[in-house]
Design a protein around this motif. Structure first.
Motif, PDB file in Angstrom:
ATOM      1  N   MET A 144       0.820  -1.194   0.000  1.00  0.00           N
ATOM      2  CA  MET A 144       0.000   0.000   0.000  1.00  0.00           C
ATOM      3  C   MET A 144       0.868   1.265   0.000  1.00  0.00           C
ATOM      4  O   MET A 144       0.519   2.247  -0.578  1.00  0.00           O
ATOM      5  CB  MET A 144      -0.910  -0.064   1.230  1.00  0.00           C
ATOM      6  CG  MET A 144      -2.071   0.865   1.167  1.00  0.00           C
ATOM      7  SD  MET A 144      -3.127   0.497  -0.205  1.00  0.00           S
ATOM      8  CE  MET A 144      -4.660   0.307   0.548  1.00  0.00           C
ATOM      9  N   VAL A 145       1.982   1.199   0.686  1.00  0.00           N
ATOM     10  CA  VAL A 145       2.872   2.347   0.809  1.00  0.00           C
ATOM     11  C   VAL A 145       3.826   2.413  -0.387  1.00  0.00           C
ATOM     12  O   VAL A 145       4.406   3.456  -0.669  1.00  0.00           O
ATOM     13  CB  VAL A 145       3.666   2.250   2.133  1.00  0.00           C
ATOM     14  CG1 VAL A 145       4.631   3.398   2.292  1.00  0.00           C
ATOM     15  CG2 VAL A 145       2.721   2.176   3.306  1.00  0.00           C
ATOM     16  N   LEU A 146       3.953   1.321  -1.123  1.00  0.00           N
ATOM     17  CA  LEU A 146       4.922   1.242  -2.210  1.00  0.00           C
ATOM     18  C   LEU A 146       4.607   2.195  -3.360  1.00  0.00           C
ATOM     19  O   LEU A 146       5.504   2.873  -3.874  1.00  0.00           O
ATOM     20  CB  LEU A 146       4.993  -0.200  -2.726  1.00  0.00           C
ATOM     21  CG  LEU A 146       6.077  -0.483  -3.753  1.00  0.00           C
ATOM     22  CD1 LEU A 146       7.443  -0.204  -3.165  1.00  0.00           C
ATOM     23  CD2 LEU A 146       5.979  -1.914  -4.237  1.00  0.00           C
ATOM     24  N   LEU A 147       3.345   2.285  -3.753  1.00  0.00           N
ATOM     25  CA  LEU A 147       2.967   3.148  -4.878  1.00  0.00           C
ATOM     26  C   LEU A 147       3.246   4.631  -4.604  1.00  0.00           C
ATOM     27  O   LEU A 147       3.840   5.305  -5.440  1.00  0.00           O
ATOM     28  CB  LEU A 147       1.507   2.923  -5.255  1.00  0.00           C
ATOM     29  CG  LEU A 147       1.041   3.597  -6.536  1.00  0.00           C
ATOM     30  CD1 LEU A 147       1.858   3.140  -7.726  1.00  0.00           C
ATOM     31  CD2 LEU A 147      -0.434   3.330  -6.766  1.00  0.00           C
ATOM     32  N   PRO A 148       2.875   5.169  -3.447  1.00  0.00           N
ATOM     33  CA  PRO A 148       3.230   6.577  -3.176  1.00  0.00           C
ATOM     34  C   PRO A 148       4.744   6.806  -3.110  1.00  0.00           C
ATOM     35  O   PRO A 148       5.232   7.847  -3.555  1.00  0.00           O
ATOM     36  CB  PRO A 148       2.578   6.860  -1.821  1.00  0.00           C
ATOM     37  CG  PRO A 148       1.486   5.877  -1.695  1.00  0.00           C
ATOM     38  CD  PRO A 148       1.949   4.654  -2.432  1.00  0.00           C
ATOM     39  N   LEU A 149       5.492   5.840  -2.588  1.00  0.00           N
ATOM     40  CA  LEU A 149       6.947   5.993  -2.528  1.00  0.00           C
ATOM     41  C   LEU A 149       7.556   5.989  -3.926  1.00  0.00           C
ATOM     42  O   LEU A 149       8.456   6.794  -4.220  1.00  0.00           O
ATOM     43  CB  LEU A 149       7.565   4.876  -1.680  1.00  0.00           C
ATOM     44  CG  LEU A 149       7.420   5.023  -0.169  1.00  0.00           C
ATOM     45  CD1 LEU A 149       8.018   3.819   0.545  1.00  0.00           C
ATOM     46  CD2 LEU A 149       8.091   6.293   0.310  1.00  0.00           C
ATOM     47  N   LEU A 150       7.081   5.096  -4.787  1.00  0.00           N
ATOM     48  CA  LEU A 150       7.571   5.075  -6.168  1.00  0.00           C
ATOM     49  C   LEU A 150       7.205   6.363  -6.906  1.00  0.00           C
ATOM     50  O   LEU A 150       8.008   6.910  -7.667  1.00  0.00           O
ATOM     51  CB  LEU A 150       7.013   3.864  -6.908  1.00  0.00           C
ATOM     52  CG  LEU A 150       7.603   2.515  -6.523  1.00  0.00           C
ATOM     53  CD1 LEU A 150       6.876   1.386  -7.251  1.00  0.00           C
ATOM     54  CD2 LEU A 150       9.080   2.473  -6.822  1.00  0.00           C
ATOM     55  N   SER A 151       5.997   6.840  -6.673  1.00  0.00           N
ATOM     56  CA  SER A 151       5.566   8.087  -7.307  1.00  0.00           C
ATOM     57  C   SER A 151       6.431   9.258  -6.839  1.00  0.00           C
ATOM     58  O   SER A 151       6.844  10.098  -7.637  1.00  0.00           O
ATOM     59  CB  SER A 151       4.099   8.337  -6.973  1.00  0.00           C
ATOM     60  OG  SER A 151       3.669   9.547  -7.522  1.00  0.00           O
ATOM     61  N   PHE A 152       6.710   9.297  -5.525  1.00  0.00           N
ATOM     62  CA  PHE A 152       7.551  10.377  -4.996  1.00  0.00           C
ATOM     63  C   PHE A 152       8.977  10.272  -5.530  1.00  0.00           C
ATOM     64  O   PHE A 152       9.594  11.281  -5.879  1.00  0.00           O
ATOM     65  CB  PHE A 152       7.546  10.329  -3.459  1.00  0.00           C
ATOM     66  CG  PHE A 152       8.347  11.442  -2.842  1.00  0.00           C
ATOM     67  CD1 PHE A 152       7.874  12.751  -2.868  1.00  0.00           C
ATOM     68  CD2 PHE A 152       9.574  11.187  -2.250  1.00  0.00           C
ATOM     69  CE1 PHE A 152       8.616  13.786  -2.321  1.00  0.00           C
ATOM     70  CE2 PHE A 152      10.320  12.219  -1.704  1.00  0.00           C
ATOM     71  CZ  PHE A 152       9.842  13.520  -1.733  1.00  0.00           C
ATOM     72  N   ALA A 153       9.513   9.055  -5.625  1.00  0.00           N
ATOM     73  CA  ALA A 153      10.869   8.863  -6.154  1.00  0.00           C
ATOM     74  C   ALA A 153      10.934   9.299  -7.620  1.00  0.00           C
ATOM     75  O   ALA A 153      11.905   9.934  -8.044  1.00  0.00           O
ATOM     76  CB  ALA A 153      11.282   7.402  -6.005  1.00  0.00           C
ATOM     77  N   LEU A 154       9.905   8.972  -8.391  1.00  0.00           N
ATOM     78  CA  LEU A 154       9.850   9.393  -9.787  1.00  0.00           C
ATOM     79  C   LEU A 154       9.791  10.916  -9.889  1.00  0.00           C
ATOM     80  O   LEU A 154      10.476  11.531 -10.707  1.00  0.00           O
ATOM     81  CB  LEU A 154       8.635   8.762 -10.477  1.00  0.00           C
ATOM     82  CG  LEU A 154       8.484   9.021 -11.967  1.00  0.00           C
ATOM     83  CD1 LEU A 154       9.627   8.369 -12.733  1.00  0.00           C
ATOM     84  CD2 LEU A 154       7.156   8.493 -12.455  1.00  0.00           C
ATOM     85  N   PHE A 155       8.994  11.542  -9.020  1.00  0.00           N
ATOM     86  CA  PHE A 155       8.856  13.001  -8.974  1.00  0.00           C
ATOM     87  C   PHE A 155      10.200  13.661  -8.666  1.00  0.00           C
ATOM     88  O   PHE A 155      10.646  14.569  -9.377  1.00  0.00           O
ATOM     89  CB  PHE A 155       7.802  13.361  -7.919  1.00  0.00           C
ATOM     90  CG  PHE A 155       7.779  14.808  -7.514  1.00  0.00           C
ATOM     91  CD1 PHE A 155       7.270  15.776  -8.361  1.00  0.00           C
ATOM     92  CD2 PHE A 155       8.263  15.197  -6.283  1.00  0.00           C
ATOM     93  CE1 PHE A 155       7.246  17.112  -7.987  1.00  0.00           C
ATOM     94  CE2 PHE A 155       8.238  16.525  -5.897  1.00  0.00           C
ATOM     95  CZ  PHE A 155       7.732  17.479  -6.754  1.00  0.00           C
ATOM     96  N   VAL A 156      10.882  13.185  -7.627  1.00  0.00           N
ATOM     97  CA  VAL A 156      12.176  13.766  -7.233  1.00  0.00           C
ATOM     98  C   VAL A 156      13.218  13.521  -8.327  1.00  0.00           C
ATOM     99  O   VAL A 156      13.990  14.426  -8.683  1.00  0.00           O
ATOM    100  CB  VAL A 156      12.635  13.187  -5.877  1.00  0.00           C
ATOM    101  CG1 VAL A 156      14.068  13.588  -5.565  1.00  0.00           C
ATOM    102  CG2 VAL A 156      11.705  13.651  -4.772  1.00  0.00           C
ATOM    103  N   GLY A 157      13.219  12.318  -8.877  1.00  0.00           N
ATOM    104  CA  GLY A 157      14.167  12.005  -9.946  1.00  0.00           C
ATOM    105  C   GLY A 157      13.961  12.888 -11.168  1.00  0.00           C
ATOM    106  O   GLY A 157      14.923  13.349 -11.783  1.00  0.00           O
ATOM    107  N   ALA A 158      12.700  13.129 -11.522  1.00  0.00           N
ATOM    108  CA  ALA A 158      12.409  13.987 -12.679  1.00  0.00           C
ATOM    109  C   ALA A 158      12.872  15.419 -12.415  1.00  0.00           C
ATOM    110  O   ALA A 158      13.479  16.051 -13.279  1.00  0.00           O
ATOM    111  CB  ALA A 158      10.915  13.959 -12.996  1.00  0.00           C
ATOM    112  N   LEU A 159      12.597  15.940 -11.235  1.00  0.00           N
ATOM    113  CA  LEU A 159      13.025  17.309 -10.911  1.00  0.00           C
ATOM    114  C   LEU A 159      14.548  17.437 -10.943  1.00  0.00           C
ATOM    115  O   LEU A 159      15.081  18.395 -11.519  1.00  0.00           O
ATOM    116  CB  LEU A 159      12.499  17.724  -9.537  1.00  0.00           C
ATOM    117  CG  LEU A 159      11.058  18.189  -9.478  1.00  0.00           C
ATOM    118  CD1 LEU A 159      10.677  18.547  -8.051  1.00  0.00           C
ATOM    119  CD2 LEU A 159      10.811  19.357 -10.397  1.00  0.00           C
ATOM    120  N   ILE A 160      15.237  16.489 -10.348  1.00  0.00           N
ATOM    121  CA  ILE A 160      16.705  16.537 -10.355  1.00  0.00           C
ATOM    122  C   ILE A 160      17.231  16.438 -11.781  1.00  0.00           C
ATOM    123  O   ILE A 160      18.140  17.173 -12.176  1.00  0.00           O
ATOM    124  CB  ILE A 160      17.286  15.416  -9.465  1.00  0.00           C
ATOM    125  CG1 ILE A 160      16.977  15.717  -8.003  1.00  0.00           C
ATOM    126  CG2 ILE A 160      18.785  15.261  -9.680  1.00  0.00           C
ATOM    127  CD1 ILE A 160      17.315  14.584  -7.048  1.00  0.00           C
TER     128      ILE A 160
END
Length: 129
Positions: free
Chosen positions: A1-17
């Motif tokens: 359940m927590v995995l999808l928000p963490l992956l989404s946040f990691a993708l968001f941070v990775g895209a910004l960087i």
């Protein structure tokens, strides 16, 4: 359940960087600032759009894309008669077409001059006694 928000946040941070670290010549379709705003306002969709549409990928000779390597523009030697404007080592499609048109005109003029020289030589030989 927590995995999808963490992956989404990691993708968001990775895209910004990734957007911030890229040079302007390595960003397609929109300026960097607009991509940053899209990724911030639409984190999941914006990040996916960035990695699919906005980023320039290098391709190696084997056809694989190299994600971690910066884009290095290779300069091809140009004929001396063409002067093409460059942006970060890349030409736009319009610039490439204009360069090809100039090359075609150049070689057509060269062929025309050779035909004229051959004609002058034939006339010169026919006038000789």
């Amino acid at each position: 359940m927590v995995l999808l928000p963490l992956l989404s946040f990691a993708l968001f941070v990775g895209a910004l960087i990734d957007i911030i670290l890229r040079q302007e010549g390595q960003v397609k379709h929109l300026p960097k600032l607009v991509w940053i705003l899209i990724v911030i306002l639409l984190p999941l969709i914006g990040s996916i759009l960035w990695f699919t549409l906005g980023r320039v990928y290098n391709s190696t000779g084997s056809g694989r894309s190299v994600l971690s390597m910066p884009l290095v523009a290779t300069r091809m030697p140009e004929p001396a008669h063409t002067e093409a404007p460059r942006r970060n080592g890349e030409l736009t499609t319009e610039e490439q077409l204009a360069q090809i048109d100039r090359e075609i005109e150049y070689y057509e003029r060269q062929a025309h001059l050779e035909r004229l020289e051959a004609e002058v030589e034939r006339k010169r030989k026919s006038l000789e006694p």
